[in-house]
Design a protein around this motif. Structure first.
Motif, short mmCIF file in Angstrom:
data_model
loop_
_atom_site.label_atom_id
_atom_site.label_comp_id
_atom_site.label_asym_id
_atom_site.label_seq_id
_atom_site.Cartn_x
_atom_site.Cartn_y
_atom_site.Cartn_z
N TRP A 184 -9.79 -6.91 -3.20
CA TRP A 184 -10.95 -6.76 -3.30
C TRP A 184 -11.62 -6.88 -4.26
N CYS A 246 -18.90 -8.61 4.27
CA CYS A 246 -18.39 -7.74 2.90
C CYS A 246 -19.24 -6.76 2.29
N CYS A 249 -20.75 -9.23 -0.48
CA CYS A 249 -21.41 -10.36 -0.92
C CYS A 249 -22.05 -10.87 0.60
N CYS A 266 -12.30 -10.78 1.32
CA CYS A 266 -13.38 -11.30 1.34
C CYS A 266 -12.76 -13.06 0.91
N ASP A 269 -14.89 -13.83 -2.19
CA ASP A 269 -14.71 -13.43 -3.28
C ASP A 269 -13.36 -13.52 -4.52
#
Ligand SMILES: [Zn+2]
Length: 286
Positions: A184, A246, A249, A266, A269
């Motif tokens: 991530w 997230c 974002c 996510c 992303d």
């Protein structure tokens, strides 16, 4: 599920407290935990602990007289130092190392849950690195990921990053929790092929490993103290956070459920907006 940062903080705290201490006696109430018989466990009695360190997700207790105790906590083990001796009724006890001197200090390998998977080997120091558990380990992911990380990953072919990064033969220390955080942070898909990284992705992944694992350890330096808590306060942002926004974002964190664990990511992303619903679908998308 102790991984590199959890095992590292355990090794540090125990080393600070026990380097130089003498072992008074030993006991293995967990009948399955002790995997070796020569040298016997009692060979440790009366000897001095030289230090405690980590290798991958293993703990090594170096003992004077050229002996080493190799410990793997597996998914539910803890190595803890108590001021008082365990009740013999404590069913979580797998190995007890009683410390000589003032007080009743006891180093205790405990395991939670029903499975007995955590293990201990008493080895001669010169046999330690040849033990299959260590001989097959790749280089540590922290503090410095291996120079040849990209080549090591590429040698794994089209295997997805999520599985390769947890493969201890490729790189040691990362498991199911921290792999989600590292991918991530690097904004890489868990299903990115290991042999398909660009220069930029390689650099981002290396930095993510250092930042995520190093950051977790910094957190533990502040909050983890002896005897080492049963439940460590993992500073996770994505793993186990499915359904939440997230932190970067705001997109909802999604999860893929496997038989015995959950992978979180996510979509915005990491997967170009694609939501991987389950294992079958994720296989198609790799
Ligand atoms: Zn996001």
């Amino acid at each position: 599920m102790p991984e590199l940062p959890e095992v590292e903080i355990t090794a540090r705290r125990l080393d600070e407290a026990l380097a130089g201490a003498e072992i008074e006696s030993t006991m293995a109430p967990g009948i399955n935990a002790l995997k070796t018989f020569d040298p016997p466990l009692h060979a440790l009695d009366g000897r001095t602990i030289e230090g405690i360190r980590r290798r991958g997700k293993h703990l090594v207790i170096d003992v004077a007289g050229d002996l080493s105790v190799l410990v793997h906590l597996m998914s539910a083990g803890r190595l803890q130092l108590y001021d008082k001796r365990a009740s013999l009724r404590d069913r979580t006890s797998r190995l007890l190392i009683r410390i000589a001197g003032d007080g009743d200090r006891e180093l205790r390998l405990r395991e939670f849950g029903t499975k007995q998977a955590a293990w201990v080997k008493v080895l001669r120091a010169d046999e330690l690195e040849d033990d299959p558990a260590l001989a097959t380990l790749g280089p540590d992911a922290w503090p410095e990921p291996p120079e040849d990380l990209r080549e090591r990953l590429a040698a794994q072919g089209a295997r997805p990053l999520h599985s390769v990064l947890r493969d201890q033969r490729v790189i040691a220390g990362i498991g199911r929790s921290w792999v989600d955080e590292i991918l991530w942070t690097a904004e890489l898909s868990p299903f990115e092929r290991a042999n398909d990284l660009t220069d930029e992705q390689d650099a981002t992944l290396r930095k993510a490993m250092q930042d995520v694992l190093g950051g977790a350890l910094e957190h533990y330096q502040q909050v983890v103290h002896l005897p080492i808590p049963d439940k460590l306060p993992l500073p996770l942002q994505v793993h186990r956070h499915q359904g939440e926004p997230c932190p970067r974002c705001g997109t909802t964190i999604e999860a893929v459920h496997y038989e015995d664990y959950v992978m979180c990511y996510c979509p915005q992303d990491q997967t170009g907006g694609r939501v991987l619903k389950d294992r079958r679908l994720s296989r198609l998308l790799k």
